[in-house]
Design a protein around this motif. Sequence first.
Motif, PDB file in Angstrom:
ATOM      1  N   ASP A 136      62.718  72.478  -8.995  1.00 44.51           N
ATOM      2  CA  ASP A 136      62.429  71.901  -7.764  1.00 44.51           C
ATOM      3  C   ASP A 136      60.949  72.115  -7.432  1.00 44.51           C
ATOM      4  O   ASP A 136      60.390  71.228  -6.745  1.00 44.51           O
ATOM      5  CB  ASP A 136      63.139  73.028  -6.810  1.00 44.51           C
ATOM      6  CG  ASP A 136      64.958  72.682  -6.656  1.00 44.51           C
ATOM      7  OD1 ASP A 136      65.425  71.560  -7.449  1.00 44.51           O
ATOM      8  OD2 ASP A 136      65.603  73.700  -6.200  1.00 44.51           O
ATOM      9  N   ASN A 191      66.502  75.935 -12.562  1.00 45.86           N
ATOM     10  CA  ASN A 191      66.708  74.960 -11.334  1.00 45.86           C
ATOM     11  C   ASN A 191      65.623  75.290 -10.266  1.00 45.86           C
ATOM     12  O   ASN A 191      65.027  74.204  -9.737  1.00 45.86           O
ATOM     13  CB  ASN A 191      68.316  75.304 -10.840  1.00 45.86           C
ATOM     14  CG  ASN A 191      69.293  74.705 -11.854  1.00 45.86           C
ATOM     15  OD1 ASN A 191      69.010  74.016 -12.757  1.00 45.86           O
ATOM     16  ND2 ASN A 191      70.256  75.193 -11.449  1.00 45.86           N
ATOM     17  N   ASP A 192      65.292  76.503  -9.862  1.00 49.49           N
ATOM     18  CA  ASP A 192      64.218  76.774  -9.250  1.00 49.49           C
ATOM     19  C   ASP A 192      62.731  76.186  -9.517  1.00 49.49           C
ATOM     20  O   ASP A 192      62.147  75.653  -8.560  1.00 49.49           O
ATOM     21  CB  ASP A 192      64.200  78.346  -8.770  1.00 49.49           C
ATOM     22  CG  ASP A 192      65.308  78.720  -8.014  1.00 49.49           C
ATOM     23  OD1 ASP A 192      66.253  77.897  -7.223  1.00 49.49           O
ATOM     24  OD2 ASP A 192      65.513  79.820  -8.090  1.00 49.49           O
ATOM     25  N   ASP A 245      76.863  85.692 -17.573  1.00 50.32           N
ATOM     26  CA  ASP A 245      76.026  85.921 -16.421  1.00 50.32           C
ATOM     27  C   ASP A 245      74.855  85.605 -16.489  1.00 50.32           C
ATOM     28  O   ASP A 245      74.036  84.882 -15.754  1.00 50.32           O
ATOM     29  CB  ASP A 245      76.564  87.459 -15.836  1.00 50.32           C
ATOM     30  CG  ASP A 245      76.064  87.503 -14.335  1.00 50.32           C
ATOM     31  OD1 ASP A 245      75.946  86.507 -13.621  1.00 50.32           O
ATOM     32  OD2 ASP A 245      75.391  88.645 -14.181  1.00 50.32           O
ATOM     33  N   ARG A 262      69.600  79.711 -15.892  1.00 50.48           N
ATOM     34  CA  ARG A 262      69.943  78.224 -15.452  1.00 50.48           C
ATOM     35  C   ARG A 262      69.464  78.125 -13.970  1.00 50.48           C
ATOM     36  O   ARG A 262      68.904  77.184 -13.666  1.00 50.48           O
ATOM     37  CB  ARG A 262      71.081  77.757 -15.762  1.00 50.48           C
ATOM     38  CG  ARG A 262      71.505  77.520 -17.179  1.00 50.48           C
ATOM     39  CD  ARG A 262      72.812  76.866 -17.516  1.00 50.48           C
ATOM     40  NE  ARG A 262      72.945  76.432 -18.862  1.00 50.48           N
ATOM     41  CZ  ARG A 262      73.988  76.371 -19.357  1.00 50.48           C
ATOM     42  NH1 ARG A 262      75.160  76.229 -18.732  1.00 50.48           N
ATOM     43  NH2 ARG A 262      74.063  75.779 -20.661  1.00 50.48           N
ATOM     44  N   ASN A 263      69.717  79.288 -13.105  1.00 47.37           N
ATOM     45  CA  ASN A 263      69.198  79.024 -11.771  1.00 47.37           C
ATOM     46  C   ASN A 263      67.722  79.165 -11.708  1.00 47.37           C
ATOM     47  O   ASN A 263      67.166  78.497 -10.888  1.00 47.37           O
ATOM     48  CB  ASN A 263      69.915  80.156 -10.902  1.00 47.37           C
ATOM     49  CG  ASN A 263      71.373  79.927 -10.533  1.00 47.37           C
ATOM     50  OD1 ASN A 263      71.711  78.721 -10.433  1.00 47.37           O
ATOM     51  ND2 ASN A 263      72.316  80.994 -10.201  1.00 47.37           N
ATOM     52  N   TYR A 319      73.999  81.999 -16.772  1.00 50.05           N
ATOM     53  CA  TYR A 319      74.093  81.562 -15.119  1.00 50.05           C
ATOM     54  C   TYR A 319      72.857  81.823 -14.489  1.00 50.05           C
ATOM     55  O   TYR A 319      72.089  80.922 -13.756  1.00 50.05           O
ATOM     56  CB  TYR A 319      75.110  81.881 -14.415  1.00 50.05           C
ATOM     57  CG  TYR A 319      75.129  81.543 -12.970  1.00 50.05           C
ATOM     58  CD1 TYR A 319      75.757  80.226 -12.717  1.00 50.05           C
ATOM     59  CD2 TYR A 319      74.719  82.324 -12.021  1.00 50.05           C
ATOM     60  CE1 TYR A 319      75.853  79.953 -11.504  1.00 50.05           C
ATOM     61  CE2 TYR A 319      74.861  81.945 -10.554  1.00 50.05           C
ATOM     62  CZ  TYR A 319      75.496  80.754 -10.404  1.00 50.05           C
ATOM     63  OH  TYR A 319      75.362  80.451  -8.937  1.00 50.05           O
ATOM     64  N   LYS A 320      72.146  83.019 -14.508  1.00 50.78           N
ATOM     65  CA  LYS A 320      70.871  83.490 -14.066  1.00 50.78           C
ATOM     66  C   LYS A 320      69.667  82.638 -14.539  1.00 50.78           C
ATOM     67  O   LYS A 320      68.936  82.295 -13.659  1.00 50.78           O
ATOM     68  CB  LYS A 320      70.469  85.000 -14.368  1.00 50.78           C
ATOM     69  CG  LYS A 320      71.716  85.636 -13.547  1.00 50.78           C
ATOM     70  CD  LYS A 320      71.289  87.320 -13.831  1.00 50.78           C
ATOM     71  CE  LYS A 320      72.273  88.380 -13.213  1.00 50.78           C
ATOM     72  NZ  LYS A 320      72.122  89.699 -13.637  1.00 50.78           N
TER      73      LYS A 320
END
Length: 93
Positions: A16, A12-13, A2, A8-9, A5-6
């Motif tokens: 962007d 990703n943000d 978890d 990596r998010n 995943y956090k």
Amino acid sequence: MDELYKARNIINDIDDKMAKLFEQRMQAVEKVIAYKMEHNLTIFDEKREKEVIEKNKEKVSNIYQEYYVNFLKQVMDISKQYQYKIMEEKKNG
């Protein structure tokens, strides 16, 4: 998993946002090369690059400074490559 995943998010943000900022920076580079061509200036300005690095490296924590300086140098190299491309296109176009 978890936490991975956090993280990596978050990355990703940030990626962007960096993509949008990169485009804005390159659009500013287009204005810079237009000015340089109009005033017969060279693309590479060593003094300016050193100033950019010195000013901006202080904006990150000491543990990241070496890497941020490398990042800035790479961004400036990409900028110069783009400027040379534009200059060639204008000469040949």
